[in-house]
Scaffold this motif. Sequence first.
Motif, PDB file in Angstrom:
ATOM      1  N   PHE A  25      -5.217  -7.653   3.050  1.00 18.80           N
ATOM      2  CA  PHE A  25      -5.940  -8.899   3.319  1.00 18.80           C
ATOM      3  C   PHE A  25      -7.452  -8.662   3.312  1.00 18.80           C
ATOM      4  O   PHE A  25      -8.213  -9.514   2.860  1.00 18.80           O
ATOM      5  CB  PHE A  25      -5.512  -9.499   4.660  1.00 18.80           C
ATOM      6  N   ARG A  26      -7.875  -7.502   3.793  1.00 21.84           N
ATOM      7  CA  ARG A  26      -9.314  -7.218   3.833  1.00 21.84           C
ATOM      8  C   ARG A  26      -9.864  -6.864   2.455  1.00 21.84           C
ATOM      9  O   ARG A  26     -10.995  -7.224   2.125  1.00 21.84           O
ATOM     10  CB  ARG A  26      -9.599  -6.069   4.811  1.00 21.84           C
ATOM     11  N   THR A  27      -9.080  -6.149   1.664  1.00 27.10           N
ATOM     12  CA  THR A  27      -9.596  -5.661   0.384  1.00 27.10           C
ATOM     13  C   THR A  27      -9.337  -6.611  -0.783  1.00 27.10           C
ATOM     14  O   THR A  27     -10.148  -6.701  -1.701  1.00 27.10           O
ATOM     15  CB  THR A  27      -8.999  -4.281   0.042  1.00 27.10           C
ATOM     16  N   ARG A  28      -8.193  -7.332  -0.751  1.00 26.65           N
ATOM     17  CA  ARG A  28      -7.844  -8.217  -1.865  1.00 26.65           C
ATOM     18  C   ARG A  28      -8.047  -9.692  -1.561  1.00 26.65           C
ATOM     19  O   ARG A  28      -8.090 -10.508  -2.479  1.00 26.65           O
ATOM     20  CB  ARG A  28      -6.387  -7.987  -2.270  1.00 26.65           C
ATOM     21  N   GLY A  29      -8.118 -10.014  -0.279  1.00 28.71           N
ATOM     22  CA  GLY A  29      -8.199 -11.420   0.085  1.00 28.71           C
ATOM     23  C   GLY A  29      -6.820 -12.020   0.258  1.00 28.71           C
ATOM     24  O   GLY A  29      -5.799 -11.432  -0.118  1.00 28.71           O
ATOM     25  N   TYR A  30      -6.797 -13.204   0.819  1.00 28.16           N
ATOM     26  CA  TYR A  30      -5.521 -13.848   1.157  1.00 28.16           C
ATOM     27  C   TYR A  30      -4.718 -14.237  -0.081  1.00 28.16           C
ATOM     28  O   TYR A  30      -3.536 -13.923  -0.211  1.00 28.16           O
ATOM     29  CB  TYR A  30      -5.789 -15.076   2.018  1.00 28.16           C
ATOM     30  N   THR A  31      -5.345 -14.905  -1.036  1.00 26.70           N
ATOM     31  CA  THR A  31      -4.637 -15.422  -2.206  1.00 26.70           C
ATOM     32  C   THR A  31      -4.045 -14.303  -3.058  1.00 26.70           C
ATOM     33  O   THR A  31      -2.920 -14.399  -3.546  1.00 26.70           O
ATOM     34  CB  THR A  31      -5.572 -16.286  -3.069  1.00 26.70           C
ATOM     35  N   ASP A  32      -4.795 -13.219  -3.240  1.00 27.30           N
ATOM     36  CA  ASP A  32      -4.363 -12.140  -4.125  1.00 27.30           C
ATOM     37  C   ASP A  32      -3.465 -11.108  -3.438  1.00 27.30           C
ATOM     38  O   ASP A  32      -3.088 -10.106  -4.058  1.00 27.30           O
ATOM     39  CB  ASP A  32      -5.584 -11.428  -4.730  1.00 27.30           C
ATOM     40  N   THR A  33      -3.148 -11.326  -2.199  1.00 28.98           N
ATOM     41  CA  THR A  33      -2.180 -10.472  -1.516  1.00 28.98           C
ATOM     42  C   THR A  33      -0.814 -11.125  -1.629  1.00 28.98           C
ATOM     43  O   THR A  33      -0.609 -12.234  -1.135  1.00 28.98           O
ATOM     44  CB  THR A  33      -2.548 -10.288  -0.025  1.00 28.98           C
TER      45      THR A  33
END
Length: 290
Positions: A25-33
């Motif tokens: 969640f921190r590195t990819r963001g919510y949508t891309d996780t």
Amino acid sequence: MTGRTVPRGRTRQQAALDRVAEELFRTRGYTDTHIANLAREAGVSVSTFYAHFGSKEQAYREVMGAEPPAQDDGEAGKALSARARRTRASLVTAARTCFERESYHHVRVSDIAEQAGTAVGSFYTYFSSKQDVFTAVMREMIADLPQVPDPPADRPRVSPQARREHAAGRIRQAIAHYFDGHKQFATLTMRADEAMSVHPELMPLRLAAHQASAERITRSLRRWQEAGIVDPRLDPGHAGDALAAMVGHATRVWLTYGQEHDRSTAIDTLTRLWINGIGLTVDRTPDEHT
């Protein structure tokens, strides 16, 4: 990444999911996780993810302490206050009370809100639907379900017959533990079956409850095969699934469906079937007093 303190009682799988979810969640963001990627990187099944979190939205809430961002613009959502956490927890408790009192189909969102002493609008602040809150109730139930204990460390100096007797005792202990602990969840397991008739997407949650026991049995079988005390021809994974299903469904028949039974005879029967099924030869089947 700032590490979260994993509460006591978390399994290794749950701790891995927490760590991986926070990192992604921190590195990819919510949508891309994505759930599939998250489960794979944590080394667990998708069913295990659903048993632990219920949804990606809930995973974000729990590991980030905030609501998922409406748009993935790199900013965290609004942090959940202590009061909000208490309100959500009270809604889950109220929902469990309602589902245990009435069938899944008869419970209304307004019933849950009334039981929690809050407005219907507040319910929708935390849950999108009755199914959503039922998923939260199921997750809590799965976390509390009695599980087959992990096998003890090997003791190489113990004789093979002593190992067999010890293993047989562990099997009976595990079955009795599951049987007695299942009583408090009998009604909710029926509600889960009712809910799946209209929400088949809840199936992973039901499967996860089975997998938790099956994985422990599989570990025991592998260890006992290495020790040469059970049938080496058995596939541990399939045997673990079969034994967990046998104990789980038999327990449901007796405790959830109300089939007449004697507790001691039921446990003794399951123990003997398990022992015989894995080729664990012992002089006698252990009873409650050994």
